[in-house]
Design a protein around this motif. Structure first.
Motif, PDB file in Angstrom:
ATOM      1  N   GLU A  90     -94.275  16.540   2.992  1.00 36.31           N
ATOM      2  CA  GLU A  90     -95.013  16.922   1.792  1.00 36.31           C
ATOM      3  C   GLU A  90     -96.282  16.094   1.634  1.00 36.31           C
ATOM      4  OE1 GLU A  90     -92.516  16.681  -1.594  1.00 36.31           O
ATOM      5  OE2 GLU A  90     -90.998  18.080  -0.825  1.00 36.31           O
ATOM      6  N   VAL A  91     -96.157  14.787   1.792  1.00 38.26           N
ATOM      7  CA  VAL A  91     -97.311  13.904   1.657  1.00 38.26           C
ATOM      8  C   VAL A  91     -98.353  14.214   2.727  1.00 38.26           C
ATOM      9  CG1 VAL A  91     -98.048  11.489   1.833  1.00 38.26           C
ATOM     10  CG2 VAL A  91     -95.990  12.071   0.546  1.00 38.26           C
ATOM     11  N   LEU A  92     -97.882  14.574   3.889  1.00 42.51           N
ATOM     12  CA  LEU A  92     -98.770  14.836   5.019  1.00 42.51           C
ATOM     13  C   LEU A  92     -99.674  16.043   4.789  1.00 42.51           C
ATOM     14  CD1 LEU A  92     -99.368  13.734   7.842  1.00 42.51           C
ATOM     15  CD2 LEU A  92     -97.572  15.224   8.743  1.00 42.51           C
ATOM     16  N   GLU A  93     -99.269  16.937   3.901  1.00 49.72           N
ATOM     17  CA  GLU A  93    -100.025  18.161   3.627  1.00 49.72           C
ATOM     18  C   GLU A  93    -101.490  17.866   3.335  1.00 49.72           C
ATOM     19  OE1 GLU A  93     -99.261  21.344   3.668  1.00 49.72           O
ATOM     20  OE2 GLU A  93     -97.150  21.671   3.138  1.00 49.72           O
ATOM     21  N   THR A  94    -101.765  16.784   2.606  1.00 43.37           N
ATOM     22  CA  THR A  94    -103.130  16.529   2.130  1.00 43.37           C
ATOM     23  C   THR A  94    -103.795  15.318   2.781  1.00 43.37           C
ATOM     24  OG1 THR A  94    -102.252  15.176   0.306  1.00 43.37           O
ATOM     25  CG2 THR A  94    -102.575  17.530  -0.123  1.00 43.37           C
ATOM     26  N   LEU A  95    -103.150  14.729   3.789  1.00 42.22           N
ATOM     27  CA  LEU A  95    -103.690  13.488   4.343  1.00 42.22           C
ATOM     28  C   LEU A  95    -104.494  13.671   5.628  1.00 42.22           C
ATOM     29  CD1 LEU A  95    -100.909  10.793   3.786  1.00 42.22           C
ATOM     30  CD2 LEU A  95    -103.086  11.049   2.598  1.00 42.22           C
ATOM     31  N   GLY A  96    -104.243  14.712   6.366  1.00 47.00           N
ATOM     32  CA  GLY A  96    -104.956  14.882   7.624  1.00 47.00           C
ATOM     33  C   GLY A  96    -104.512  16.126   8.354  1.00 47.00           C
TER      34      GLY A  96
ATOM     35  N   LEU B 234    -101.231   8.839  10.710  1.00 46.74           N
ATOM     36  CA  LEU B 234    -100.064   8.381  11.469  1.00 46.74           C
ATOM     37  C   LEU B 234     -98.819   8.546  10.613  1.00 46.74           C
ATOM     38  CD1 LEU B 234     -98.524   6.685  13.680  1.00 46.74           C
ATOM     39  CD2 LEU B 234     -99.346   4.639  12.477  1.00 46.74           C
ATOM     40  N   VAL B 235     -97.731   9.011  11.228  1.00 45.82           N
ATOM     41  CA  VAL B 235     -96.438   9.112  10.552  1.00 45.82           C
ATOM     42  C   VAL B 235     -95.419   8.322  11.364  1.00 45.82           C
ATOM     43  CG1 VAL B 235     -94.634  10.623   9.646  1.00 45.82           C
ATOM     44  CG2 VAL B 235     -97.011  11.407   9.695  1.00 45.82           C
ATOM     45  N   THR B 236     -94.717   7.410  10.715  1.00 42.68           N
ATOM     46  CA  THR B 236     -93.772   6.563  11.433  1.00 42.68           C
ATOM     47  C   THR B 236     -92.645   6.113  10.513  1.00 42.68           C
ATOM     48  OG1 THR B 236     -93.641   4.684  12.962  1.00 42.68           O
ATOM     49  CG2 THR B 236     -94.948   4.369  10.951  1.00 42.68           C
ATOM     50  N   LYS B 237     -91.702   5.396  11.089  1.00 43.52           N
ATOM     51  CA  LYS B 237     -90.603   4.801  10.335  1.00 43.52           C
ATOM     52  C   LYS B 237     -90.785   3.290  10.303  1.00 43.52           C
ATOM     53  CE  LYS B 237     -87.135   8.285  11.647  1.00 43.52           C
ATOM     54  NZ  LYS B 237     -85.883   8.530  12.413  1.00 43.52           N
ATOM     55  N   ASP B 238     -90.239   2.648   9.281  1.00 42.63           N
ATOM     56  CA  ASP B 238     -90.330   1.200   9.172  1.00 42.63           C
ATOM     57  C   ASP B 238     -89.323   0.556  10.119  1.00 42.63           C
ATOM     58  OD1 ASP B 238     -90.809  -1.398   8.445  1.00 42.63           O
ATOM     59  OD2 ASP B 238     -89.682  -1.287   6.569  1.00 42.63           O
TER      60      ASP B 238
ATOM     61  N   VAL C 203    -101.417   5.958   6.777  1.00 38.87           N
ATOM     62  CA  VAL C 203    -100.125   5.895   7.458  1.00 38.87           C
ATOM     63  C   VAL C 203     -99.040   6.336   6.487  1.00 38.87           C
ATOM     64  CG1 VAL C 203     -98.440   4.418   8.618  1.00 38.87           C
ATOM     65  CG2 VAL C 203    -100.897   3.982   8.912  1.00 38.87           C
ATOM     66  N   VAL C 204     -98.262   7.315   6.886  1.00 37.56           N
ATOM     67  CA  VAL C 204     -97.072   7.718   6.130  1.00 37.56           C
ATOM     68  C   VAL C 204     -95.896   6.999   6.772  1.00 37.56           C
ATOM     69  CG1 VAL C 204     -95.598   9.614   5.389  1.00 37.56           C
ATOM     70  CG2 VAL C 204     -98.075   9.965   5.620  1.00 37.56           C
ATOM     71  N   ILE C 205     -95.207   6.169   5.982  1.00 36.92           N
ATOM     72  CA  ILE C 205     -94.160   5.321   6.559  1.00 36.92           C
ATOM     73  C   ILE C 205     -92.850   5.493   5.798  1.00 36.92           C
ATOM     74  CG2 ILE C 205     -94.993   3.331   5.219  1.00 36.92           C
ATOM     75  CD1 ILE C 205     -94.131   1.589   7.645  1.00 36.92           C
ATOM     76  N   LEU C 206     -91.803   5.776   6.544  1.00 34.62           N
ATOM     77  CA  LEU C 206     -90.496   6.056   5.964  1.00 34.62           C
ATOM     78  C   LEU C 206     -89.723   4.763   5.736  1.00 34.62           C
ATOM     79  CD1 LEU C 206     -88.352   8.216   5.190  1.00 34.62           C
ATOM     80  CD2 LEU C 206     -87.622   8.188   7.594  1.00 34.62           C
ATOM     81  N   ARG C 207     -89.272   4.564   4.489  1.00 40.60           N
ATOM     82  CA  ARG C 207     -88.477   3.382   4.159  1.00 40.60           C
ATOM     83  C   ARG C 207     -87.132   3.416   4.883  1.00 40.60           C
ATOM     84  NH1 ARG C 207     -90.575   4.640  -1.037  1.00 40.60           N
ATOM     85  NH2 ARG C 207     -91.926   2.976  -1.859  1.00 40.60           N
TER      86      ARG C 207
END
Length: 247
Positions: free
Chosen positions: A122-128, A191-195, A215-219
């Protein structure tokens, strides 16, 4: 009688722990999930494959007279951690979680923390529009609905294909210069990644900071309650040899 320690592994920390314990008077069994086709194997005794949930793990621990379990799996292997916590609690076996510290943002970082992969999409929709996706090959279906270009990196080739996708195979450690070159070559803008934490794959975060990319980062998922946790291999060795583990 020699004590038996089960190390739930698959991470660099698990391999280091097995190596550190090799000279001790312990029987150390490292267990790998078997999800990677050509895993890096630790020294010593190794088993590969699942246990069959809590019931299967409980039976295996009893059959092998295990005295202590160290969960050194990936920070996002929450199902395995939960199963190990339940099984050891039922049997009264000492249990420790070895987790490398998570990443912390630095000045210049543009991090967007999320609690789920669905939220990340969802967040990625508007980031790039050109995404460097490093969450793991099994997570690709979550992003299939997005009309974006995906640069996907994984150890093994994914079974799922996204509409516009380029796959690069690789296993860390990675360098900052190499990551910057990769991001520029594919014109990545998010960038999309996990912590995951640690230094093996942190270079991509430095590269994103250098290029000013979000950077979208998953907790990380929370640990089960009342679980003992340490952040380093020496602490785990101390717990096993001189603490409340198998020593």
């Amino acid at each position: 009688m020699t004590a038996t320690v089960l190390v739930l592994g698959g991470t660099g920390e698990a391999r280091k722990l097995a190596a550190e314990l090799a000279g001790e008077d312990l029987r150390v069994i490292s267990s790998l999930a078997g999800r990677v086709r050509d895993p890096k194997l630790p020294v010593g005794e190794v088993r590969v494959g699942g246990f069959g949930g809590v019931e299967g793990l409980t039976t295996w621990l009893q059959d092998n007279a295990v005295d202590a379990v160290v969960d050194a799996t990936h920070p996002f292997a929450s199902t395995m951690t939960a199963s190990a916590a339940r099984a050891t609690a039922m049997l009264g076996i000492a249990f420790l979680v070895l987790r490398r510290p998570g990443w912390a943002p630095e000045p210049g970082d543009r991090w967007h923390w999320v609690d789920s992969l669905d939220e990340a999409a969802e967040v990625l929709e508007t980031l790039g529009d050109r995404v460097f996706l490093t969450t793991g090959r099994r997570d690709l279906p979550v992003f299939a609905r997005l009309d974006k270009f995906f640069l996907v990196r994984s150890v093994d080739a994914p079974d799922t294909s996204l509409g516009r996708m380029r796959v690069v195979l690789g296993r860390g450690p990675f360098t900052v210069d190499g990551e910057i070159e990769l991001l520029r070559e594919h014109r990545v803008d998010v960038l999309v990644t996990k912590d995951s934490g640690g230094g093996m794959t942190a270079a991509k975060l430095v590269a994103a900071r250098h290029l000013g990319l979000p950077v979208v980062i998953l907790r990380r998922p929370p640990l089960p309650p009342a679980v003992t946790e340490v952040a380093s291999v020496p602490e785990a060795v101390e717990w096993l040899i001189r603490g409340s583990g198998a020593g």
